[in-house]
Write a protein that holds these residues in place. Structure first.
Motif, PDB file in Angstrom:
ATOM      1  N   ILE A 143      21.782  72.705  46.845  1.00  0.00           N
ATOM      2  CA  ILE A 143      21.320  71.606  45.993  1.00  0.00           C
ATOM      3  C   ILE A 143      21.009  72.191  44.625  1.00  0.00           C
ATOM      4  CG2 ILE A 143      19.611  69.792  45.663  1.00  0.00           C
ATOM      5  CD1 ILE A 143      19.090  69.846  48.669  1.00  0.00           C
ATOM      6  N   SER A 144      21.562  71.576  43.585  1.00  0.00           N
ATOM      7  CA  SER A 144      21.287  72.053  42.228  1.00  0.00           C
ATOM      8  C   SER A 144      21.059  70.868  41.300  1.00  0.00           C
ATOM      9  CB  SER A 144      22.433  72.919  41.717  1.00  0.00           C
ATOM     10  OG  SER A 144      23.624  72.177  41.672  1.00  0.00           O
ATOM     11  N   ASP A 193      12.750  68.587  58.861  1.00  0.00           N
ATOM     12  CA  ASP A 193      12.559  69.791  58.064  1.00  0.00           C
ATOM     13  C   ASP A 193      12.383  69.289  56.632  1.00  0.00           C
ATOM     14  OD1 ASP A 193      12.413  72.386  57.253  1.00  0.00           O
ATOM     15  OD2 ASP A 193      14.497  72.890  57.682  1.00  0.00           O
ATOM     16  N   ILE A 194      11.149  69.358  56.099  1.00  0.00           N
ATOM     17  CA  ILE A 194      10.816  68.736  54.815  1.00  0.00           C
ATOM     18  C   ILE A 194      10.693  69.803  53.733  1.00  0.00           C
ATOM     19  CG2 ILE A 194       9.134  67.336  53.568  1.00  0.00           C
ATOM     20  CD1 ILE A 194       8.331  66.118  56.268  1.00  0.00           C
ATOM     21  N   HIS A 195      11.399  69.573  52.627  1.00  0.00           N
ATOM     22  CA  HIS A 195      11.348  70.462  51.463  1.00  0.00           C
ATOM     23  C   HIS A 195      11.406  69.616  50.200  1.00  0.00           C
ATOM     24  CE1 HIS A 195      12.023  74.145  53.790  1.00  0.00           C
ATOM     25  NE2 HIS A 195      12.859  73.426  54.511  1.00  0.00           N
ATOM     26  N   GLY A 196      10.981  70.187  49.089  1.00  0.00           N
ATOM     27  CA  GLY A 196      11.110  69.524  47.799  1.00  0.00           C
ATOM     28  C   GLY A 196      12.464  69.829  47.191  1.00  0.00           C
ATOM     29  N   LEU A 197      12.963  68.905  46.387  1.00  0.00           N
ATOM     30  CA  LEU A 197      14.195  69.155  45.644  1.00  0.00           C
ATOM     31  C   LEU A 197      13.913  70.193  44.564  1.00  0.00           C
ATOM     32  CD1 LEU A 197      15.457  65.484  45.340  1.00  0.00           C
ATOM     33  CD2 LEU A 197      16.628  67.340  46.514  1.00  0.00           C
ATOM     34  N   PRO A 198      14.903  70.952  44.150  1.00  0.00           N
ATOM     35  CA  PRO A 198      14.676  71.979  43.130  1.00  0.00           C
ATOM     36  C   PRO A 198      14.283  71.372  41.777  1.00  0.00           C
ATOM     37  CG  PRO A 198      16.992  71.906  43.764  1.00  0.00           C
ATOM     38  CD  PRO A 198      16.283  70.943  44.622  1.00  0.00           C
ATOM     39  N   ASP A 207      18.938  75.494  44.932  1.00  0.00           N
ATOM     40  CA  ASP A 207      18.322  75.848  46.209  1.00  0.00           C
ATOM     41  C   ASP A 207      19.425  76.049  47.237  1.00  0.00           C
ATOM     42  OD1 ASP A 207      16.897  76.124  48.543  1.00  0.00           O
ATOM     43  OD2 ASP A 207      15.703  74.318  48.275  1.00  0.00           O
ATOM     44  N   THR A 208      19.547  77.281  47.728  1.00  0.00           N
ATOM     45  CA  THR A 208      20.560  77.573  48.747  1.00  0.00           C
ATOM     46  C   THR A 208      19.928  77.979  50.072  1.00  0.00           C
ATOM     47  OG1 THR A 208      20.687  79.868  48.018  1.00  0.00           O
ATOM     48  CG2 THR A 208      22.267  78.331  47.051  1.00  0.00           C
ATOM     49  N   THR A 209      18.594  78.026  50.140  1.00  0.00           N
ATOM     50  CA  THR A 209      17.951  78.565  51.334  1.00  0.00           C
ATOM     51  C   THR A 209      17.169  77.546  52.151  1.00  0.00           C
ATOM     52  OG1 THR A 209      16.001  79.178  50.037  1.00  0.00           O
ATOM     53  CG2 THR A 209      17.720  80.845  50.290  1.00  0.00           C
ATOM     54  N   SER A 210      16.717  76.443  51.571  1.00  0.00           N
ATOM     55  CA  SER A 210      15.847  75.517  52.289  1.00  0.00           C
ATOM     56  C   SER A 210      16.562  74.747  53.388  1.00  0.00           C
ATOM     57  CB  SER A 210      15.206  74.525  51.313  1.00  0.00           C
ATOM     58  OG  SER A 210      14.356  75.212  50.430  1.00  0.00           O
ATOM     59  N   PHE A 211      17.819  74.411  53.181  1.00  0.00           N
ATOM     60  CA  PHE A 211      18.570  73.602  54.133  1.00  0.00           C
ATOM     61  C   PHE A 211      19.788  74.386  54.611  1.00  0.00           C
ATOM     62  CE2 PHE A 211      16.525  70.870  51.016  1.00  0.00           C
ATOM     63  CZ  PHE A 211      15.761  70.056  51.837  1.00  0.00           C
ATOM     64  N   TYR A 235      21.160  65.267  40.944  1.00  0.00           N
ATOM     65  CA  TYR A 235      21.342  66.406  41.838  1.00  0.00           C
ATOM     66  C   TYR A 235      22.780  66.477  42.332  1.00  0.00           C
ATOM     67  CZ  TYR A 235      16.319  66.779  41.830  1.00  0.00           C
ATOM     68  OH  TYR A 235      15.023  66.953  41.430  1.00  0.00           O
ATOM     69  N   THR A 236      23.252  67.708  42.530  1.00  0.00           N
ATOM     70  CA  THR A 236      24.556  67.966  43.116  1.00  0.00           C
ATOM     71  C   THR A 236      24.337  68.646  44.456  1.00  0.00           C
ATOM     72  OG1 THR A 236      25.577  68.206  40.937  1.00  0.00           O
ATOM     73  CG2 THR A 236      26.754  69.147  42.817  1.00  0.00           C
ATOM     74  N   LEU A 237      24.869  68.056  45.506  1.00  0.00           N
ATOM     75  CA  LEU A 237      24.782  68.612  46.852  1.00  0.00           C
ATOM     76  C   LEU A 237      26.172  69.083  47.243  1.00  0.00           C
ATOM     77  CD1 LEU A 237      22.483  66.351  46.633  1.00  0.00           C
ATOM     78  CD2 LEU A 237      22.503  66.424  49.097  1.00  0.00           C
ATOM     79  N   SER A 238      26.268  70.300  47.769  1.00  0.00           N
ATOM     80  CA  SER A 238      27.559  70.806  48.220  1.00  0.00           C
ATOM     81  C   SER A 238      27.399  71.539  49.541  1.00  0.00           C
ATOM     82  CB  SER A 238      28.180  71.721  47.162  1.00  0.00           C
ATOM     83  OG  SER A 238      27.351  72.825  46.924  1.00  0.00           O
ATOM     84  N   SER A 239      28.424  71.406  50.377  1.00  0.00           N
ATOM     85  CA  SER A 239      28.402  72.028  51.699  1.00  0.00           C
ATOM     86  C   SER A 239      29.817  72.101  52.240  1.00  0.00           C
ATOM     87  CB  SER A 239      27.534  71.208  52.653  1.00  0.00           C
ATOM     88  OG  SER A 239      27.560  71.761  53.949  1.00  0.00           O
TER      89      SER A 239
END
Length: 153
Positions: A110-111, A90-95, A101-105, A118-122
């Motif tokens: 990702i902010s 599932d390929i997307h660009g970083l914001p 970005d809360t919808t692509s993955f 970049y900050t990734l949180s989950s």
């Protein structure tokens, strides 16, 4: 009608009152204590992030990203470098800078403030732990050609 003594009456009222109070305590909502896992990464224009959630790979592209029709070539590059085993990506660009970005993955936010860090949180610890960073010749070439033009979606 049954005659009750004062003692029996008070015991019945006390039992009823205890039931009401107990029910009220059970109904109160519990506080939601979810753990959020966070990682901070610098992603250069020729790099991408790879995350794995179960049997699916998520690719977050840095820089300009891919041009139209380059997805198959990019996935072929990933397979040839043994980064992935199969093409379930599932390929997307970083914001962009100042975006989130809360919808692509799935289950991932990702902010970035500057488009480089970049900050990734989950809430999914395995998703954060599976994050790896790789470079791509295709992304480097695209950034070399179009690096002065801002990234579009």
């Amino acid at each position: 009608m049954v005659n009750l003594t004062r003692k029996e009456f008070l015991l019945m009222c006390g039992a009823g009152l205890t039931g009401v109070i107990g029910t009220a305590l059970i109904i109160n909502p519990k506080t939601d204590k979810r753990t959020e896992y966070i990682t901070n990464l610098q992603v250069n224009p020729n790099e991408f992030l790879l995350l794995q959630n179960q049997d699916k790979f998520y690719v977050a592209l840095g820089g300009i990203g891919l041009l139209q029709g380059e997805e198959d070539k990019f996935i072929g590059e990933l397979i040839s470098k043994n980064i992935i085993d199969y093409d379930a990506c599932d390929i997307h660009g970083l914001p962009n800078a100042q975006e989130t970005d809360t919808t692509s993955f799935n289950d991932l936010t990702i902010s970035t403030d500057d488009g480089l860090n970049y900050t990734l949180s989950s809430e999914n610890e395995d998703l954060i732990k599976s994050t790896t960073k790789h470079s791509s010749d295709i992304l480097a070439h695209n950034y070399e050609l179009f690096g002065q033009i801002s990234k579009t979606r």
